[in-house]
Design an enzyme around this catalytic site. Structure first.
Site, short mmCIF file in Angstrom:
data_model
loop_
_atom_site.label_atom_id
_atom_site.label_comp_id
_atom_site.label_asym_id
_atom_site.label_seq_id
_atom_site.Cartn_x
_atom_site.Cartn_y
_atom_site.Cartn_z
N SER A 1 56.80 82.98 14.55
CA SER A 1 56.28 82.02 13.58
C SER A 1 56.08 80.63 14.20
CB SER A 1 57.18 81.93 12.34
OG SER A 1 58.43 81.35 12.63
N ASN B 1 61.28 73.81 24.80
CA ASN B 1 61.84 74.84 23.93
C ASN B 1 62.14 74.22 22.57
OD1 ASN B 1 63.18 77.35 23.20
ND2 ASN B 1 65.14 76.30 23.51
N HIS C 1 64.92 74.62 19.54
CA HIS C 1 66.25 75.19 19.29
C HIS C 1 66.69 74.85 17.87
CE1 HIS C 1 70.23 76.71 20.24
NE2 HIS C 1 70.73 75.64 19.67
N SER D 1 65.68 70.96 17.26
CA SER D 1 65.42 70.05 18.36
C SER D 1 64.38 70.65 19.29
CB SER D 1 66.70 69.83 19.20
OG SER D 1 67.78 69.42 18.39
N GLU E 1 70.48 74.20 32.61
CA GLU E 1 71.60 74.24 31.66
C GLU E 1 71.10 74.71 30.30
OE1 GLU E 1 74.56 71.38 29.21
OE2 GLU E 1 73.38 70.42 30.79
N ASP F 1 69.99 75.09 26.76
CA ASP F 1 69.77 74.14 25.67
C ASP F 1 70.24 72.73 26.03
OD1 ASP F 1 68.79 76.27 24.13
OD2 ASP F 1 70.80 76.77 23.40
C1 GAR Z 1 63.47 80.01 15.71
O1 GAR Z 1 64.35 79.59 14.69
C2 GAR Z 1 63.83 79.34 17.02
O2 GAR Z 1 64.23 78.00 16.87
C3 GAR Z 1 64.96 80.19 17.49
O3 GAR Z 1 64.60 81.50 17.16
C4 GAR Z 1 63.72 81.49 16.03
C5 GAR Z 1 62.45 82.18 16.43
O4 GAR Z 1 61.62 82.38 15.31
N1 GAR Z 1 65.15 80.04 18.90
C6 GAR Z 1 66.31 80.21 19.51
O5 GAR Z 1 67.34 80.53 18.93
C7 GAR Z 1 66.28 80.00 21.00
N2 GAR Z 1 67.54 80.28 21.58
P1 GAR Z 1 60.07 82.65 15.51
O6 GAR Z 1 59.95 83.85 16.46
O7 GAR Z 1 59.57 83.01 14.14
O8 GAR Z 1 59.44 81.41 16.06
#
Ligand code: GAR
Length: 183
Positions: free
Chosen positions: A13, A102, A104, A131, A138, A140
């Site tokens: 998404s 990225n 997060h 964020s 490192e 995140d």
């Molecule tokens: C999102 O909430 C993103 O911030 C998170 O995974 C989800 C992906 O949703 N990312 C992490 O946790 C990275 N470690 P999406 O596939 O619908 O964009």
């Protein structure tokens, strides 16, 4: 306009938000470690170039080399991770230093890693959020480019909070990427 490659592992998404609100950048490749990721199907239907490579049964360096070859063939200058649930190797990060960002789902530096929403609720936080940060070796841990906050409401579960944060992610990420490619 800068050429952006998006890496994802699932629903996609955030990738959709980046594609639909692209300004100052073109998404020239959507790549995944999961050949059957829903985000890849969406990108394909949309006519975007896609690439998938399962990392199973191969050295990590070979897996990453395959992804990287596809990114370079697509002319990618900046990589946006969008729910890419795999750690990039130090060598990969070094080759793309300062050119990977990225999103997060927490207000970094709080709650690096997984289960961010459950941890924010368990801690009794009043606000949560997301964020956008530069990717370094490192986890995140790179410079935060921008954040969006949402309230944590009484009765929230990890799922209801995740849905609220996700809407904020979809607004924040395209703005941050547009800013990042023009800075
Ligand atoms: C999102 O909430 C993103 O911030 C998170 O995974 C989800 C992906 O949703 N990312 C992490 O946790 C990275 N470690 P999406 O596939 O619908 O964009």
């Amino acid at each position: 306009t800068r050429k952006v490659g998006i890496l994802l592992s699932g629903r996609g998404s955030n990738m959709m938000a980046l594609v639909e609100h692209a300004r100052g950048y073109d998404v020239t490749l959507v790549a995944s470690d999961k050949p059957d990721a829903a985000g890849i199907a969406w990108a394909r239907e949309r006519g975007l170039a896609t690439f998938t490579q399962s990392p199973k049964g191969m050295p990590k360096a070979d897996y990453e080399a395959a992804i990287e070859a596809a990114l370079r063939a697509a002319g990618v200058e900046v990589i946006a991770l969008a729910g890419y649930m795999r750690l990039l190797s130090d060598a990969f990060v070094a080759r793309w230093r300062g050119r990977i960002i990225n999103i997060h789902p927490s207000l970094l530096p709080k709650y690096k890693g997984l289960d961010t929403h459950a941890r924010a609720i368990a801690a009794g936080d009043a606000v949560a959020g997301c964020s956008v940060h530069v990717v370094t070796e490192e986890l995140d841990g790179g410079d935060v480019l921008g954040q969006a906050e949402v309230p944590i409401l009484p009765g929230d579960t990890a799922d209801t909070l995740a849905a609220r944060v996700l809407k904020a992610e979809h607004r924040l990420y395209p703005i941050m990427l547009a800013e990042f490619v023009t800075r």
